[in-house]
Design a protein around this motif. Structure first.
Motif, PDB file in Angstrom:
ATOM      1  N   UNK A  81       2.927   0.784  -0.565  1.00 18.47           N
ATOM      2  CA  UNK A  81       2.941   0.765   0.895  1.00 18.47           C
ATOM      3  C   UNK A  81       2.875  -0.703   1.278  1.00 18.47           C
ATOM      4  N   UNK A  82       3.631  -1.108   2.257  1.00 19.09           N
ATOM      5  CA  UNK A  82       3.588  -2.493   2.723  1.00 19.09           C
ATOM      6  C   UNK A  82       3.107  -2.493   4.169  1.00 19.09           C
ATOM      7  N   UNK A  83       2.205  -3.424   4.450  1.00 18.86           N
ATOM      8  CA  UNK A  83       1.665  -3.594   5.796  1.00 18.86           C
ATOM      9  C   UNK A  83       1.995  -5.015   6.229  1.00 18.86           C
ATOM     10  N   UNK A  84       2.721  -5.136   7.343  1.00 16.45           N
ATOM     11  CA  UNK A  84       3.029  -6.451   7.887  1.00 16.45           C
ATOM     12  C   UNK A  84       1.947  -6.791   8.896  1.00 16.45           C
ATOM     13  N   UNK A  85       1.325  -7.944   8.690  1.00 17.02           N
ATOM     14  CA  UNK A  85       0.190  -8.356   9.513  1.00 17.02           C
ATOM     15  C   UNK A  85       0.562  -9.598  10.319  1.00 17.02           C
ATOM     16  N   UNK A  86       0.435  -9.482  11.634  1.00 20.97           N
ATOM     17  CA  UNK A  86       0.665 -10.639  12.508  1.00 20.97           C
ATOM     18  C   UNK A  86      -0.531 -11.570  12.397  1.00 20.97           C
ATOM     19  N   UNK A  87      -0.258 -12.826  12.186  1.00 22.63           N
ATOM     20  CA  UNK A  87      -1.291 -13.838  12.059  1.00 22.63           C
ATOM     21  C   UNK A  87      -1.128 -14.855  13.179  1.00 22.63           C
TER      22      UNK A  87
ATOM     23  N   UNK B 251       4.152  -0.722   9.273  1.00 20.48           N
ATOM     24  CA  UNK B 251       3.931  -0.186   7.931  1.00 20.48           C
ATOM     25  C   UNK B 251       5.266   0.290   7.372  1.00 20.48           C
ATOM     26  N   UNK B 252       5.403   0.250   6.050  1.00 20.58           N
ATOM     27  CA  UNK B 252       6.579   0.785   5.378  1.00 20.58           C
ATOM     28  C   UNK B 252       6.150   1.194   3.972  1.00 20.58           C
ATOM     29  N   UNK B 253       7.056   1.760   3.216  1.00 16.74           N
ATOM     30  CA  UNK B 253       6.734   2.145   1.844  1.00 16.74           C
ATOM     31  C   UNK B 253       7.983   2.067   0.992  1.00 16.74           C
ATOM     32  N   UNK B 254       7.788   2.154  -0.320  1.00 18.16           N
ATOM     33  CA  UNK B 254       8.921   2.106  -1.219  1.00 18.16           C
ATOM     34  C   UNK B 254       8.497   2.317  -2.658  1.00 18.16           C
ATOM     35  N   UNK B 255       9.443   2.075  -3.548  1.00 19.45           N
ATOM     36  CA  UNK B 255       9.203   2.230  -4.978  1.00 19.45           C
ATOM     37  C   UNK B 255       9.797   1.027  -5.690  1.00 19.45           C
ATOM     38  N   UNK B 256       8.991   0.346  -6.487  1.00 16.64           N
ATOM     39  CA  UNK B 256       9.429  -0.809  -7.269  1.00 16.64           C
ATOM     40  C   UNK B 256       9.960  -0.287  -8.604  1.00 16.64           C
ATOM     41  N   UNK B 257      11.280  -0.212  -8.728  1.00 16.69           N
ATOM     42  CA  UNK B 257      11.886   0.355  -9.937  1.00 16.69           C
ATOM     43  C   UNK B 257      11.699  -0.540 -11.152  1.00 16.69           C
TER      44      UNK B 257
END
Length: 135
Positions: A123-129, A110-116
């Motif tokens: 919030x971004x969630x990386x999902x293994x597929x 998981x990570x997070x940020x701000x789109x200026x």
């Protein structure tokens, strides 16, 4: 192994259908967010498959970034933690209940940020597929 299951468009469709009407958001986009967003949209999801899917001969494997966006609240433009938390909880529940015969999904990070550019917190969630091996 059905190599067509590794097609990016097939993976994108799988995720869009997996998340559709699961209480995460009604605003689901694939690839990119629209260039203009309605001010009535308070939250949205972006499914980003640009990380890629690898052919490991016995199965396909890769990861997908899922961005959960929420508009800032108040005059101070605070992060809407309540909305993002609810979205992430619904996303986790949806992944836990995946019954696809073709794909296995697990959260990597998981990570997070701000789109200026759009003035949105995310919030971004990386999902293994993993494409499941079928005989």
């Amino acid at each position: 192994m059905d190599r067509n299951l590794m097609n990016i468009s097939k993976v994108e469709r799988f995720y869009k259908m997996l998340f559709y009407k699961k209480g995460i958001t009604d605003n689901i986009f694939v690839g990119n967010l629209p260039s203009t967003l309605s001010t009535t949209m308070t939250n949205m999801m972006l499914i980003d498959c640009s990380v890629g899917i690898s052919d490991l001969h016995s199965h396909g494997s890769g990861s997908v970034n899922v961005y959960l966006y929420a508009r800032p609240i108040g005059t101070t433009m605070e992060k809407d933690i309540k909305t993002l938390n609810a979205m992430e909880n619904a996303l986790s529940t949806t992944l836990d209940t995946n019954v696809s015969p073709d794909y296995s999904v697990d959260i990597n990070w998981h990570d997070c940020g701000y789109d200026t550019n759009r003035n949105l917190h995310y919030d971004v969630v990386n999902i293994k597929l993993a494409e499941l091996f079928t005989l």
